[in-house]
Motif scaffolding. Structure first.
Motif, PDB file in Angstrom:
ATOM      1  N   GLU A  85       0.814  -1.218   0.000  1.00 33.30           N
ATOM      2  CA  GLU A  85       0.000   0.000   0.000  1.00 33.30           C
ATOM      3  C   GLU A  85       0.844   1.263   0.000  1.00 33.30           C
ATOM      4  O   GLU A  85       0.305   2.367   0.073  1.00 33.30           O
ATOM      5  N   GLY A  86       2.166   1.102  -0.078  1.00 25.95           N
ATOM      6  CA  GLY A  86       3.035   2.271  -0.105  1.00 25.95           C
ATOM      7  C   GLY A  86       3.347   2.849   1.260  1.00 25.95           C
ATOM      8  O   GLY A  86       3.689   4.032   1.369  1.00 25.95           O
ATOM      9  N   PHE A  87       3.254   2.027   2.316  1.00 24.07           N
ATOM     10  CA  PHE A  87       3.589   2.471   3.672  1.00 24.07           C
ATOM     11  C   PHE A  87       5.000   1.995   4.030  1.00 24.07           C
ATOM     12  O   PHE A  87       5.343   0.826   3.814  1.00 24.07           O
ATOM     13  N   TYR A  88       5.786   2.919   4.597  1.00 24.85           N
ATOM     14  CA  TYR A  88       7.145   2.590   5.014  1.00 24.85           C
ATOM     15  C   TYR A  88       7.163   2.332   6.522  1.00 24.85           C
ATOM     16  O   TYR A  88       6.791   3.205   7.305  1.00 24.85           O
ATOM     17  N   PRO A  89       7.603   1.151   6.950  1.00 23.05           N
ATOM     18  CA  PRO A  89       7.661   0.878   8.387  1.00 23.05           C
ATOM     19  C   PRO A  89       8.866   1.560   9.035  1.00 23.05           C
ATOM     20  O   PRO A  89       9.964   1.579   8.473  1.00 23.05           O
ATOM     21  N   LEU A  90       8.650   2.145  10.193  1.00 30.18           N
ATOM     22  CA  LEU A  90       9.740   2.728  10.987  1.00 30.18           C
ATOM     23  C   LEU A  90      10.073   1.738  12.093  1.00 30.18           C
ATOM     24  O   LEU A  90       9.375   1.658  13.109  1.00 30.18           O
ATOM     25  N   GLU A  91      11.165   0.983  11.885  1.00 28.18           N
ATOM     26  CA  GLU A  91      11.506  -0.081  12.833  1.00 28.18           C
ATOM     27  C   GLU A  91      11.782   0.484  14.221  1.00 28.18           C
ATOM     28  O   GLU A  91      11.389  -0.100  15.223  1.00 28.18           O
ATOM     29  N   GLU A 137      -6.672  10.117   8.841  1.00 30.10           N
ATOM     30  CA  GLU A 137      -6.696  10.402   7.400  1.00 30.10           C
ATOM     31  C   GLU A 137      -6.072   9.288   6.569  1.00 30.10           C
ATOM     32  O   GLU A 137      -6.028   9.382   5.345  1.00 30.10           O
ATOM     33  N   GLY A 138      -5.566   8.247   7.223  1.00 32.48           N
ATOM     34  CA  GLY A 138      -4.967   7.131   6.504  1.00 32.48           C
ATOM     35  C   GLY A 138      -3.562   7.389   6.013  1.00 32.48           C
ATOM     36  O   GLY A 138      -3.048   6.655   5.159  1.00 32.48           O
ATOM     37  N   LEU A 139      -2.899   8.403   6.579  1.00 25.79           N
ATOM     38  CA  LEU A 139      -1.515   8.697   6.198  1.00 25.79           C
ATOM     39  C   LEU A 139      -0.513   7.953   7.077  1.00 25.79           C
ATOM     40  O   LEU A 139       0.663   7.855   6.732  1.00 25.79           O
ATOM     41  N   LEU A 140      -0.984   7.461   8.210  1.00 26.06           N
ATOM     42  CA  LEU A 140      -0.178   6.627   9.103  1.00 26.06           C
ATOM     43  C   LEU A 140      -0.996   5.393   9.464  1.00 26.06           C
ATOM     44  O   LEU A 140      -2.224   5.404   9.419  1.00 26.06           O
ATOM     45  N   LYS A 141      -0.289   4.330   9.840  1.00 27.54           N
ATOM     46  CA  LYS A 141      -0.935   3.168  10.424  1.00 27.54           C
ATOM     47  C   LYS A 141       0.056   2.491  11.355  1.00 27.54           C
ATOM     48  O   LYS A 141       1.267   2.721  11.266  1.00 27.54           O
ATOM     49  N   LYS A 142      -0.456   1.673  12.260  1.00 25.54           N
ATOM     50  CA  LYS A 142       0.402   0.937  13.189  1.00 25.54           C
ATOM     51  C   LYS A 142       0.306  -0.559  12.884  1.00 25.54           C
ATOM     52  O   LYS A 142      -0.777  -1.101  12.755  1.00 25.54           O
ATOM     53  N   VAL A 143       1.483  -1.173  12.744  1.00 28.00           N
ATOM     54  CA  VAL A 143       1.566  -2.608  12.501  1.00 28.00           C
ATOM     55  C   VAL A 143       2.539  -3.187  13.527  1.00 28.00           C
ATOM     56  O   VAL A 143       3.719  -2.819  13.547  1.00 28.00           O
ATOM     57  N   ASP A 144       2.042  -4.079  14.394  1.00 28.57           N
ATOM     58  CA  ASP A 144       2.880  -4.675  15.444  1.00 28.57           C
ATOM     59  C   ASP A 144       3.582  -3.601  16.271  1.00 28.57           C
ATOM     60  O   ASP A 144       4.779  -3.678  16.550  1.00 28.57           O
ATOM     61  N   CYS A 151       3.897   3.071  10.634  1.00 27.66           N
ATOM     62  CA  CYS A 151       4.141   2.967   9.193  1.00 27.66           C
ATOM     63  C   CYS A 151       3.645   4.247   8.537  1.00 27.66           C
ATOM     64  O   CYS A 151       2.526   4.696   8.811  1.00 27.66           O
ATOM     65  N   VAL A 152       4.463   4.810   7.667  1.00 30.09           N
ATOM     66  CA  VAL A 152       4.201   6.126   7.087  1.00 30.09           C
ATOM     67  C   VAL A 152       3.880   5.972   5.608  1.00 30.09           C
ATOM     68  O   VAL A 152       4.638   5.356   4.859  1.00 30.09           O
ATOM     69  N   SER A 153       2.760   6.568   5.173  1.00 26.55           N
ATOM     70  CA  SER A 153       2.377   6.516   3.766  1.00 26.55           C
ATOM     71  C   SER A 153       3.260   7.445   2.941  1.00 26.55           C
ATOM     72  O   SER A 153       3.617   8.553   3.387  1.00 26.55           O
ATOM     73  N   HIS A 154       3.576   7.030   1.717  1.00 24.72           N
ATOM     74  CA  HIS A 154       4.352   7.882   0.812  1.00 24.72           C
ATOM     75  C   HIS A 154       3.602   9.172   0.514  1.00 24.72           C
ATOM     76  O   HIS A 154       4.217  10.200   0.178  1.00 24.72           O
TER      77      HIS A 154
END
Length: 266
Positions: A168-174, A203-210, A214-217
């Protein structure tokens, strides 16, 4: 993202490979707990190569508030500036997360540099670049709005960590930063940081995974970098000089033609 220099805001470039080899060969392995510090500065100071985790350079102002002006990712050095100068300054070199490092004494580090002048020169240039990165972060805090500072911080992390985007074009920030840490880096009150992040989540520009952010392009659509604007300042100066020279040539040619016509007419 950058406004003046070539380095990433708040984040230094990786250490020179020759210096990394020195630490891997002669350095003493250690694990710093979150909040643990190295002994930086002075004649007995330590220099550390970060192997894993996350470090930071920070200081406290006169009101006791903590400010982070550099994030130290793996492959970067801590304590190398005051390790070189021997100065004792109001800076804490600490781990933000559990962090593995290799430590060298200042004496051994200086001995290695004195025996390898070419590496010493590269290290000096690297220190200048590191300070330029620090200044880029400060310039961002001076000139950008609160949301743009956070966007610039995320862009700098992604540029240096180079994570692969998901489908989906989201970059995870480890190394997801806490809202308190973000506020200490971008000089914005923590409630304001929380409000901005919650708005982007809605707004769907960020999401949290584990538990990782995660940041949208799409968040970086309006991000600007001075090197992407076409010509560099030096090229623009040369173009302006060329235009002035050509304008002067045209004026002289026009003046000569007018004088010739006047003489022919008489």
């Amino acid at each position: 993202m950058r406004q003046v220099f070539l380095g990433s805001p708040w984040i230094h470039a990786p250490a020179d490979p020759d210096i990394v080899r020195l630490f891997n060969t002669c350095g003493r392995w250690a694990k710093l707990p979150a909040g643990g510090c190295i002994f930086n500065g002075g004649d007995r100071g330590e220099i550390a190569l970060v192997l894993s985790g996350l470090g930071a350079f920070s200081f406290q102002d006169r009101h006791g508030r903590n400010h982070i002006f550099t994030l130290i990712l793996p492959g970067r050095l801590m304590g190398d500036v005051d390790g070189l100068s021997g100065s004792t300054v109001n800076v804490t070199d600490a781990a933000l997360r559990e962090t593995e490092v290799r430590l060298l004494s200042r004496d051994l580090f200086l001995q290695f540099l004195s025996e390898n002048p070419s590496i010493q020169r590269k290290h000096a240039v690297g220190i200048i670049a590191d300070h330029e990165s620090d200044m880029e972060g400060m310039i961002a805090n001076f000139t950008l709005s609160a949301p743009d500072r956070i966007i610039t911080l995320f862009a700098s992390l992604i540029h240096n960590l180079r994570p692969e985007p998901d489908s989906e074009g989201f970059y995870p920030l480890e190394n997801s930063l806490t809202t308190i840490e973000i506020s200490q880096i971008v000089s914005v009150a923590r409630p304001t940081v929380s409000a901005i992040l919650n708005q982007w989540l809605a707004e769907g520009l960020l999401k949290k995974v584990d538990k990782h952010l995660c940041v949208s392009h799409a968040l970086f659509a309006a991000l600007q970098d001075w090197t992407y604007r076409g010509a560099t300042p030096a090229a623009k100066i040369r173009k302006r000089r060329h235009r002035r020279v050509m304008s002067a040539v045209k004026r002289r040619a026009s003046s000569s033609q007018s004088a010739s016509e006047a003489n022919g007419g008489s």
